[in-house]
Scaffold this motif. Structure first.
Motif, PDB file in Angstrom:
ATOM      1  N   UNK A  72       0.824  -1.216   0.000  1.00  0.00           N
ATOM      2  CA  UNK A  72       0.000   0.000   0.000  1.00  0.00           C
ATOM      3  C   UNK A  72       0.861   1.271   0.000  1.00  0.00           C
ATOM      4  N   UNK A  73       2.026   1.214   0.637  1.00  0.00           N
ATOM      5  CA  UNK A  73       2.859   2.414   0.801  1.00  0.00           C
ATOM      6  C   UNK A  73       4.091   2.379  -0.098  1.00  0.00           C
ATOM      7  N   UNK A  74       4.007   1.539  -1.115  1.00  0.00           N
ATOM      8  CA  UNK A  74       5.117   1.319  -2.028  1.00  0.00           C
ATOM      9  C   UNK A  74       5.670   2.616  -2.623  1.00  0.00           C
ATOM     10  N   UNK A  75       4.788   3.599  -2.842  1.00  0.00           N
ATOM     11  CA  UNK A  75       5.201   4.859  -3.461  1.00  0.00           C
ATOM     12  C   UNK A  75       6.119   5.690  -2.566  1.00  0.00           C
ATOM     13  N   UNK A  76       6.193   5.383  -1.277  1.00  0.00           N
ATOM     14  CA  UNK A  76       6.916   6.243  -0.328  1.00  0.00           C
ATOM     15  C   UNK A  76       8.382   5.844  -0.136  1.00  0.00           C
ATOM     16  N   UNK A  77       8.766   4.679  -0.680  1.00  0.00           N
ATOM     17  CA  UNK A  77      10.154   4.244  -0.520  1.00  0.00           C
ATOM     18  C   UNK A  77      10.630   4.188   0.926  1.00  0.00           C
ATOM     19  N   UNK A  78       9.856   3.563   1.764  1.00  0.00           N
ATOM     20  CA  UNK A  78      10.187   3.460   3.183  1.00  0.00           C
ATOM     21  C   UNK A  78      11.163   2.311   3.415  1.00  0.00           C
ATOM     22  N   UNK A  79      11.784   2.315   4.600  1.00  0.00           N
ATOM     23  CA  UNK A  79      12.660   1.214   4.994  1.00  0.00           C
ATOM     24  C   UNK A  79      11.882   0.321   5.955  1.00  0.00           C
ATOM     25  N   UNK A  80      11.801  -0.982   5.645  1.00  0.00           N
ATOM     26  CA  UNK A  80      10.966  -1.900   6.420  1.00  0.00           C
ATOM     27  C   UNK A  80      11.810  -2.855   7.249  1.00  0.00           C
ATOM     28  N   UNK A  81      11.470  -2.926   8.520  1.00  0.00           N
ATOM     29  CA  UNK A  81      12.188  -3.771   9.475  1.00  0.00           C
ATOM     30  C   UNK A  81      11.219  -4.803  10.042  1.00  0.00           C
ATOM     31  N   UNK A  82      11.597  -6.062  10.021  1.00  0.00           N
ATOM     32  CA  UNK A  82      10.762  -7.080  10.658  1.00  0.00           C
ATOM     33  C   UNK A  82      11.311  -7.353  12.047  1.00  0.00           C
ATOM     34  N   UNK A  83      10.422  -7.261  13.070  1.00  0.00           N
ATOM     35  CA  UNK A  83      10.874  -7.383  14.459  1.00  0.00           C
ATOM     36  C   UNK A  83      10.099  -8.450  15.229  1.00  0.00           C
ATOM     37  N   UNK A  84       9.260  -9.231  14.529  1.00  0.00           N
ATOM     38  CA  UNK A  84       8.418 -10.213  15.214  1.00  0.00           C
ATOM     39  C   UNK A  84       8.995 -11.614  15.155  1.00  0.00           C
ATOM     40  N   UNK A  85       8.329 -12.541  15.799  1.00  0.00           N
ATOM     41  CA  UNK A  85       8.769 -13.945  15.750  1.00  0.00           C
ATOM     42  C   UNK A  85       8.716 -14.465  14.306  1.00  0.00           C
ATOM     43  N   UNK A  86       9.675 -15.302  13.943  1.00  0.00           N
ATOM     44  CA  UNK A  86       9.779 -15.800  12.564  1.00  0.00           C
ATOM     45  C   UNK A  86       9.447 -17.285  12.512  1.00  0.00           C
ATOM     46  N   UNK A  87       8.489 -17.633  11.649  1.00  0.00           N
ATOM     47  CA  UNK A  87       8.244 -19.052  11.369  1.00  0.00           C
ATOM     48  C   UNK A  87       9.102 -19.427  10.174  1.00  0.00           C
ATOM     49  N   UNK A  88       9.785 -20.563  10.273  1.00  0.00           N
ATOM     50  CA  UNK A  88      10.762 -20.850   9.219  1.00  0.00           C
ATOM     51  C   UNK A  88      10.097 -21.049   7.856  1.00  0.00           C
TER      52      UNK A  88
END
Ligand SMILES: *Cc1c(COP(=O)(O)O)cnc(C)c1O
Length: 234
Positions: A72-88
């Motif tokens: 949805x926010x692709x036009x803004x060129x934001x930096x995305x960080x994943x900080x949640x638990x990861x399922x392999x």
């Protein structure tokens, strides 16, 4: 005035001021601490408003929710960080759509992320999550596991190991808040003595960012203080 009535712009100013004050108080350079806006449960419009005020980095915990906002926010060129638990079995979209992952705590996940990182993208920035308070939360490598894990992750070709992340148990007392952050900082320094060249300490949230900055945080992860109280997850 209750926290609910503050405008997003005012909240952002308050958080930036808290970071600046803590840097001054603890002898840190003002630009040595980066703000990561933790936007779990927040709508795309709220992130867009925050971005209009100059916030570029957003941290998300839930994969499906995050992927929707990234699109949805692709036009803004934001930096995305994943900080949640990861399922392999969900590592591939992480490798494809994020700039950073802070919550890597085992080699199996790191290997998959490295294999799945698309060739056309920069290496994926990684922090290893460490369970510094050694309790409740089952996420995070132990301090004992950390040296071998860090060495192995640093060797993976499509990842760039940047540093360490922790979510200590909440504490009200300032000195008590500082202790786990100090342990994390010491762990980082030890890895750097072993030549890993790490530059990131991802630690500090709305309730303890000052203690984290006192102990060397380079990235604070702030949710409620920026966006207000989180609505219950439905
Ligand atoms: C939710 C969350 C935060 C932000 O917490 P607040 O107390 O709302 O600032 C930071 N880090 C992680 C890993 C989180 O899940």
């Amino acid at each position: 005035m209750t926290d609910n009535l503050l405008t997003p712009g005012k909240r952002l100013q308050t958080v930036q001021q808290r970071i600046a004050d803590a840097c001054r108080r603890f002898g840190r350079e003002a630009d040595s601490v980066t703000l990561l806006a933790v936007s779990k449960t927040r709508g795309g419009d709220e992130l867009r408003a925050m971005a209009a005020d100059g916030v570029r980095r957003f941290g998300e915990n839930y994969l499906q929710e995050a992927l929707q906002k990234i699109e949805e926010l692709n036009d803004l060129n934001l930096e995305w960080h994943f900080i949640g638990p990861i399922q392999s079995n969900k590592s591939k979209p992480l490798a494809q759509h994020f700039d950073w992952v802070h919550s890597v705590d085992r080699l199996k996940i790191a290997r998959r992320l490295s294999e799945q990182r698309p060739e056309g993208l920069e290496p994926l920035n990684i922090c290893l999550q460490v369970n510094v308070s050694g309790e409740q939360s089952k996420s995070g490598a132990t301090l004992e596991e950390l040296p071998a894990l860090a060495r192995d992750v640093a060797a993976l070709p499509r990842l760039r190991l940047r540093g360490l992340m922790a979510i200590p148990a909440p504490a009200d007392d300032f000195e008590q808040q500082r202790q786990p952050f100090r342990l994390l900082h010491q762990a980082l320094e030890q890895l750097n003595r072993d030549g890993l060249g790490l530059d990131t300490l991802s630690m500090g949230m709305s309730g303890d960012l000052e203690a984290a900055i006192a102990e060397g945080a380079t990235m604070v992860r702030i949710g409620t203080a920026l966006f207000g109280p989180r609505p219950p997850k439905t």
